[in-house]
Write a protein that holds these residues in place. Structure first.
Motif, PDB file in Angstrom:
ATOM      1  N   TRP A 203       0.843  -1.206   0.000  1.00 41.68           N
ATOM      2  CA  TRP A 203       0.000   0.000   0.000  1.00 41.68           C
ATOM      3  C   TRP A 203       0.874   1.251   0.000  1.00 41.68           C
ATOM      4  O   TRP A 203       0.663   2.178  -0.763  1.00 41.68           O
ATOM      5  N   ARG A 204       1.935   1.233   0.849  1.00 42.33           N
ATOM      6  CA  ARG A 204       2.798   2.419   0.955  1.00 42.33           C
ATOM      7  C   ARG A 204       3.534   2.670  -0.359  1.00 42.33           C
ATOM      8  O   ARG A 204       3.639   3.811  -0.801  1.00 42.33           O
ATOM      9  N   ARG A 205       3.975   1.578  -1.023  1.00 29.58           N
ATOM     10  CA  ARG A 205       4.667   1.758  -2.300  1.00 29.58           C
ATOM     11  C   ARG A 205       3.715   2.368  -3.316  1.00 29.58           C
ATOM     12  O   ARG A 205       4.068   3.299  -4.049  1.00 29.58           O
ATOM     13  N   LYS A 206       2.467   1.869  -3.320  1.00 26.04           N
ATOM     14  CA  LYS A 206       1.475   2.393  -4.273  1.00 26.04           C
ATOM     15  C   LYS A 206       1.198   3.867  -3.997  1.00 26.04           C
ATOM     16  O   LYS A 206       1.165   4.692  -4.913  1.00 26.04           O
ATOM     17  N   GLU A 207       1.073   4.235  -2.702  1.00 27.49           N
ATOM     18  CA  GLU A 207       0.776   5.638  -2.372  1.00 27.49           C
ATOM     19  C   GLU A 207       1.976   6.541  -2.672  1.00 27.49           C
ATOM     20  O   GLU A 207       1.816   7.696  -3.059  1.00 27.49           O
ATOM     21  N   SER A 208       3.185   5.994  -2.546  1.00 31.02           N
ATOM     22  CA  SER A 208       4.376   6.774  -2.949  1.00 31.02           C
ATOM     23  C   SER A 208       4.328   7.038  -4.449  1.00 31.02           C
ATOM     24  O   SER A 208       4.520   8.162  -4.903  1.00 31.02           O
ATOM     25  N   LEU A 209       4.017   5.991  -5.216  1.00 29.81           N
ATOM     26  CA  LEU A 209       3.924   6.137  -6.680  1.00 29.81           C
ATOM     27  C   LEU A 209       2.809   7.118  -7.034  1.00 29.81           C
ATOM     28  O   LEU A 209       2.993   7.992  -7.893  1.00 29.81           O
ATOM     29  N   ARG A 210       1.672   7.017  -6.319  1.00 24.14           N
ATOM     30  CA  ARG A 210       0.561   7.923  -6.612  1.00 24.14           C
ATOM     31  C   ARG A 210       0.948   9.370  -6.318  1.00 24.14           C
ATOM     32  O   ARG A 210       0.773  10.263  -7.155  1.00 24.14           O
ATOM     33  N   ASN A 211       1.527   9.620  -5.141  1.00 27.32           N
ATOM     34  CA  ASN A 211       1.938  10.992  -4.784  1.00 27.32           C
ATOM     35  C   ASN A 211       2.932  11.539  -5.810  1.00 27.32           C
ATOM     36  O   ASN A 211       2.825  12.676  -6.260  1.00 27.32           O
ATOM     37  N   SER A 226      10.254  -1.111 -10.503  1.00 23.55           N
ATOM     38  CA  SER A 226      10.175  -2.541 -10.848  1.00 23.55           C
ATOM     39  C   SER A 226       8.998  -2.767 -11.799  1.00 23.55           C
ATOM     40  O   SER A 226       8.171  -1.869 -11.994  1.00 23.55           O
ATOM     41  N   ASP A 227       8.889  -3.963 -12.328  1.00 24.97           N
ATOM     42  CA  ASP A 227       7.740  -4.286 -13.206  1.00 24.97           C
ATOM     43  C   ASP A 227       6.450  -4.122 -12.417  1.00 24.97           C
ATOM     44  O   ASP A 227       5.462  -3.564 -12.915  1.00 24.97           O
ATOM     45  N   ASP A 228       6.482  -4.545 -11.141  1.00 28.08           N
ATOM     46  CA  ASP A 228       5.284  -4.366 -10.283  1.00 28.08           C
ATOM     47  C   ASP A 228       4.918  -2.888 -10.192  1.00 28.08           C
ATOM     48  O   ASP A 228       3.757  -2.507 -10.335  1.00 28.08           O
ATOM     49  N   ASP A 229       5.969  -2.044 -10.014  1.00 28.75           N
ATOM     50  CA  ASP A 229       5.723  -0.590  -9.922  1.00 28.75           C
ATOM     51  C   ASP A 229       5.048  -0.093 -11.200  1.00 28.75           C
ATOM     52  O   ASP A 229       4.078   0.666 -11.139  1.00 28.75           O
ATOM     53  N   LEU A 230       5.542  -0.539 -12.342  1.00 35.86           N
ATOM     54  CA  LEU A 230       4.992  -0.061 -13.620  1.00 35.86           C
ATOM     55  C   LEU A 230       3.541  -0.501 -13.747  1.00 35.86           C
ATOM     56  O   LEU A 230       2.674   0.286 -14.166  1.00 35.86           O
ATOM     57  N   LYS A 231       3.246  -1.739 -13.291  1.00 39.28           N
ATOM     58  CA  LYS A 231       1.842  -2.244 -13.335  1.00 39.28           C
ATOM     59  C   LYS A 231       0.993  -1.363 -12.402  1.00 39.28           C
ATOM     60  O   LYS A 231      -0.057  -0.859 -12.778  1.00 39.28           O
ATOM     61  N   THR A 232       1.538  -1.124 -11.196  1.00 40.80           N
ATOM     62  CA  THR A 232       0.801  -0.296 -10.224  1.00 40.80           C
ATOM     63  C   THR A 232       0.549   1.100 -10.782  1.00 40.80           C
ATOM     64  O   THR A 232      -0.531   1.662 -10.623  1.00 40.80           O
ATOM     65  N   LEU A 233       1.551   1.630 -11.473  1.00 35.13           N
ATOM     66  CA  LEU A 233       1.406   2.989 -12.052  1.00 35.13           C
ATOM     67  C   LEU A 233       0.260   3.028 -13.066  1.00 35.13           C
ATOM     68  O   LEU A 233      -0.526   3.978 -13.084  1.00 35.13           O
ATOM     69  N   GLU A 234       0.141   1.961 -13.858  1.00 38.64           N
ATOM     70  CA  GLU A 234      -0.976   1.909 -14.832  1.00 38.64           C
ATOM     71  C   GLU A 234      -2.310   1.934 -14.082  1.00 38.64           C
ATOM     72  O   GLU A 234      -3.220   2.673 -14.442  1.00 38.64           O
ATOM     73  N   GLU A 235      -2.374   1.170 -12.985  1.00 38.33           N
ATOM     74  CA  GLU A 235      -3.597   1.156 -12.155  1.00 38.33           C
ATOM     75  C   GLU A 235      -3.903   2.575 -11.692  1.00 38.33           C
ATOM     76  O   GLU A 235      -5.017   3.078 -11.830  1.00 38.33           O
ATOM     77  N   ILE A 236      -2.850   3.246 -11.195  1.00 32.93           N
ATOM     78  CA  ILE A 236      -3.030   4.600 -10.638  1.00 32.93           C
ATOM     79  C   ILE A 236      -3.528   5.543 -11.735  1.00 32.93           C
ATOM     80  O   ILE A 236      -4.474   6.316 -11.530  1.00 32.93           O
ATOM     81  N   ASN A 238      -5.193   4.835 -14.336  1.00 31.87           N
ATOM     82  CA  ASN A 238      -6.617   4.531 -14.641  1.00 31.87           C
ATOM     83  C   ASN A 238      -7.516   5.072 -13.519  1.00 31.87           C
ATOM     84  O   ASN A 238      -8.562   5.640 -13.786  1.00 31.87           O
ATOM     85  N   GLU A 239      -7.021   4.941 -12.285  1.00 30.02           N
ATOM     86  CA  GLU A 239      -7.824   5.422 -11.141  1.00 30.02           C
ATOM     87  C   GLU A 239      -7.950   6.946 -11.175  1.00 30.02           C
ATOM     88  O   GLU A 239      -8.921   7.512 -10.700  1.00 30.02           O
ATOM     89  N   CYS A 240      -6.939   7.596 -11.737  1.00 35.84           N
ATOM     90  CA  CYS A 240      -6.957   9.067 -11.745  1.00 35.84           C
ATOM     91  C   CYS A 240      -7.765   9.616 -12.921  1.00 35.84           C
ATOM     92  O   CYS A 240      -7.989  10.806 -13.036  1.00 35.84           O
ATOM     93  N   LYS A 241      -8.158   8.720 -13.849  1.00 32.38           N
ATOM     94  CA  LYS A 241      -8.890   9.228 -15.031  1.00 32.38           C
ATOM     95  C   LYS A 241     -10.248   9.784 -14.623  1.00 32.38           C
ATOM     96  O   LYS A 241     -10.805   9.306 -13.616  1.00 32.38           O
TER      97      LYS A 241
END
Ligand code: 4FV
Length: 241
Positions: A203-211, A226-236, A238-241
Motif C-alpha cells: 500500500w505504501r509503495r502504491k501511495e508513494s507512486l501515486r503521490n 520494478s515491473d510491479d511498480d509499472l503495473k501499479t502505475l498503470e492502475e493509478i 486509470n484510477e486518476c482518469k
C-alpha cells in the motif's frame, strides 16, 4: 562531521542549534564552527565590501578578507569548500547524501552582490544553490545544507528514518497517519491497522507512486521502478482518469 562556516552574520546560525542539530552537536556527532569574516577586516571600520569594478549597483565582498578568514581554519587540508550561490548546482537529496560522506565541510556564505571571483577561484571546490531565487545572503542555504547533511550522520536521527523518506528511493513519501484512529470522522486506512506488513508495504509503495505521479511526475523518469511498480502505475493512471 565538521562544519566550518564563513559568514558575516554568524549569529544567524543560533536557531539551528535548537532541536535535533543542537542535540547532535552536544553529543559530539557534528561540530559547527562559526567564523565571522568581518573579524579578518584590517580596516579600522571593519570594512568587508567595496564597489564593483566596472560600475553597477550593490557591493562586492573583498577577496583578501574572505581569504584570511578561510586561512584561519585549522586542519582544512581534507575539507571540501562549498560556496552557497544561485550559480551553483541545485541541492538534491542525492547530493546531500554524497556530502554526508565527507568528514569536513567549509561553507562560504556570500552577501550583497556576491564575492570577488578571484577568491572563489582560489578556495572554492563546489558551488551549490538551494533554488532559483535570490536571497539576501548564503546563511539560510548553509543552514539548510547543515541540517540536511547532518541527518545522514549516524546517530543524529534516533530512528534511522533517513533511510525511508521522500527522495530516499527517488519517490515522494506515502501519506502518514497516527492516533487518533478517527479524526473529523475520517478513519485511518484499514490496511495500516491490519498488521499485515506485506500488504502495508505494498500500500505504501502504491501511495508513494501515486503521490509522485500526481505531484512530481518528472521524478518517475529517474526513479528505479520494478515491473510491479509499472503495473501499479498503470492502475493509478486509470484510477486518476
Ligand atoms: C543563494 C541561493 C542566494 C545571492 C546574492 C546571496 C544570495 C547574495 N545561495 N542558493 N539561491 N544567495 O540567493 O544559495 O550574495
Amino acid at each position: 562531521m565538521k562544519f566550518d562556516v564563513l559568514s558575516l552574520f554568524p549569529e544567524m546560525f543560533e536557531p539551528i542549534k535548537a532541536s535535533i542539530i543542537g542535540r547532535a552537536e552536544k553529543n559530539g556527532l557534528i561540530n559547527i564552527n562559526l567564523i565571522n569574516i568581518r573579524d579578518f577586516s584590517l580596516d579600522k571600520h571593519k570594512k568587508v565590501d567595496d564597489t564593483p569594478y566596472g560600475g553597477g549597483a550593490g557591493m562586492v565582498m573583498m577577496p583578501n578578507v574572505v581569504n584570511d578568514a578561510y586561512n584561519s581554519i585549522q586542519d582544512r587540508e581534507n575539507a571540501k569548500v562549498i560556496y552557497l550561490t544561485p550559480q551553483g548546482k541545485t541541492l538534491t537529496q542525492a547530493k546531500v547524501e554524497e556530502l554526508s560522506k565527507e568528514e569536513h565541510l567549509i561553507l562560504l556564505c556570500g552577501h550583497y552582490e556576491g564575492i570577488d571571483q578571484r577568491v572563489i577561484d582560489e578556495i572554492v571546490d563546489e558551488e551549490i544553490s538551494i533554488g532559483d531565487y535570490v536571497l539576501t545572503g548564503g546563511e539560510l542555504p548553509a543552514m539548510i545544507l547543515i541540517d540536511s547533511v547532518s541527518r545522514f550522520v549516524s546517530g543524529v536521527l534516533s530512528n534511522g528514518s533517513e533511510e525511508e523518506e521522500s527522495f530516499s528511493n527517488g519517490l515522494l513519501e506515502y501519506p502518514q497517519y497516527t492516533r487518533p484512529e478517527t479524526f473529523l470522522e475520517k478513519n485511518v486506512p484499514e490496511i495500516l491497522i491490519s498488521g499485515n506488513h506485506k500488504k502495508i508495504n505494498e500500500w505504501r509503495r502504491k501511495e508513494s507512486l501515486r503521490n509522485t505521479y500526481l505531484k512530481r511526475p518528472e521524478l518517475l523518469e529517474k526513479a528505479k521502478l520494478s515491473d510491479d511498480d509499472l503495473k501499479t502505475l498503470e492502475e493509478i493512471k486509470n484510477e486518476c482518469k
